[in-house]
Design an enzyme around this catalytic site. Structure first.
Site, PDB file in Angstrom:
ATOM      1  N   GLU A  29      78.409  -5.141 -25.646  1.00  0.00           N
ATOM      2  CA  GLU A  29      78.151  -5.156 -27.082  1.00  0.00           C
ATOM      3  C   GLU A  29      77.291  -6.375 -27.370  1.00  0.00           C
ATOM      4  OE1 GLU A  29      82.311  -3.088 -28.536  1.00  0.00           O
ATOM      5  OE2 GLU A  29      82.272  -5.265 -28.237  1.00  0.00           O
ATOM      6  N   ARG A  59      57.263 -21.911 -28.494  1.00  0.00           N
ATOM      7  CA  ARG A  59      57.172 -21.465 -29.894  1.00  0.00           C
ATOM      8  C   ARG A  59      58.113 -22.334 -30.727  1.00  0.00           C
ATOM      9  NH1 ARG A  59      54.807 -16.286 -30.719  1.00  0.00           N
ATOM     10  NH2 ARG A  59      54.495 -15.128 -28.787  1.00  0.00           N
ATOM     11  N   HIS A  62      60.372 -24.050 -35.926  1.00  0.00           N
ATOM     12  CA  HIS A  62      60.153 -23.431 -37.224  1.00  0.00           C
ATOM     13  C   HIS A  62      61.424 -23.363 -38.060  1.00  0.00           C
ATOM     14  CE1 HIS A  62      57.106 -21.052 -34.632  1.00  0.00           C
ATOM     15  NE2 HIS A  62      56.530 -22.138 -35.104  1.00  0.00           N
ATOM     16  N   LYS A  72      70.138 -17.595 -37.998  1.00  0.00           N
ATOM     17  CA  LYS A  72      69.604 -16.703 -36.971  1.00  0.00           C
ATOM     18  C   LYS A  72      70.650 -16.466 -35.892  1.00  0.00           C
ATOM     19  CE  LYS A  72      64.884 -18.368 -37.577  1.00  0.00           C
ATOM     20  NZ  LYS A  72      63.782 -19.135 -36.973  1.00  0.00           N
ATOM     21  N   TYR A 131      65.931 -11.615 -32.450  1.00  0.00           N
ATOM     22  CA  TYR A 131      66.854 -12.337 -33.305  1.00  0.00           C
ATOM     23  C   TYR A 131      67.029 -11.671 -34.657  1.00  0.00           C
ATOM     24  CZ  TYR A 131      62.503 -14.698 -34.854  1.00  0.00           C
ATOM     25  OH  TYR A 131      61.245 -14.989 -35.295  1.00  0.00           O
ATOM     26  N   ASP A 167      51.480 -24.719 -34.472  1.00  0.00           N
ATOM     27  CA  ASP A 167      52.579 -25.562 -34.015  1.00  0.00           C
ATOM     28  C   ASP A 167      52.130 -26.974 -33.638  1.00  0.00           C
ATOM     29  OD1 ASP A 167      54.387 -23.560 -34.485  1.00  0.00           O
ATOM     30  OD2 ASP A 167      54.573 -22.943 -32.399  1.00  0.00           O
TER      31      ASP A 167
END
Length: 183
Positions: A29, A59, A62, A72, A131, A167
């Protein structure tokens, strides 16, 4: 039930689902609301995001500001990443602290990141990253912290980082503290 580990940064959880394997493959799950509810976290997830990144990509870091702040729930579907967060909640006992964990498709682990954190990741193996977000993306509320801020000294575990132009121009954590004071 999944195993849940509390991170040293307030409110952050790492989740390890039970994986059932046999000669055919595996089953697990990948999300259950009661995992987070058992830790006092209740969200209506409103947006799912997915990206592919090649090895060496960085990345982040943010975040979304104000009424568009996002919690998140992040995981890797394929590959492996170093997931990194920085606490930007001005009233938090861990304000300005960083935390990282390796998210690995082979372990199927997830990380819950509350609203008020800068988030990023580096790709240790080509990866599909997915996410859930507790709020919709809103471009005008977007913010960031410089991924290679010397004061944070994050070891992204990649030799030659592949980054975006965007970035490269975010403020350092100290500049963020001066201009924004926190989230």
């Amino acid at each position: 039930m999944a195993q849940i580990k509390k991170a040293p940064v307030a409110g952050v959880l790492e989740i390890f689902p039970r994986v059932f394997e046999d000669q055919r493959g595996y089953f697990f799950e990948s999300y259950r609301a009661d995992w987070l509810q058992s830790e006092g976290v209740n969200h209506e997830w409103v947006q799912d995001n997915q990206s592919f990144s090649q090895k060496g990509t960085v990345r982040g870091l943010h975040f979304q500001k104000g009424e568009f702040a996002q919690a998140k729930l992040v995981r890797v579907i394929q590959g492996k990443v170093l997931d990194v967060i920085v606490d930007l909640r001005r009233d938090s006992s861990t304000f300005g602290e960083k935390y990282s964990a390796i998210l690995d498709a082979g372990r199927n682990n997830l990380m819950y990141v509350p609203a008020g954190f800068a988030h990023g990741f580096s790709v240790l193996e080509d990866a599909i990253f997915a996410y859930k977000c507790s709020n919709y993306y809103h471009k005008a509320s977007e913010g960031g912290i410089l991924w290679n801020d010397p004061a944070l000294a994050i070891d992204w575990q990649v030799n030659v980082p592949i980054t975006s132009d965007k970035d490269a121009v975010w403020p350092t954590l100290e500049e963020f503290k001066i201009s924004e004071g926190g989230l």
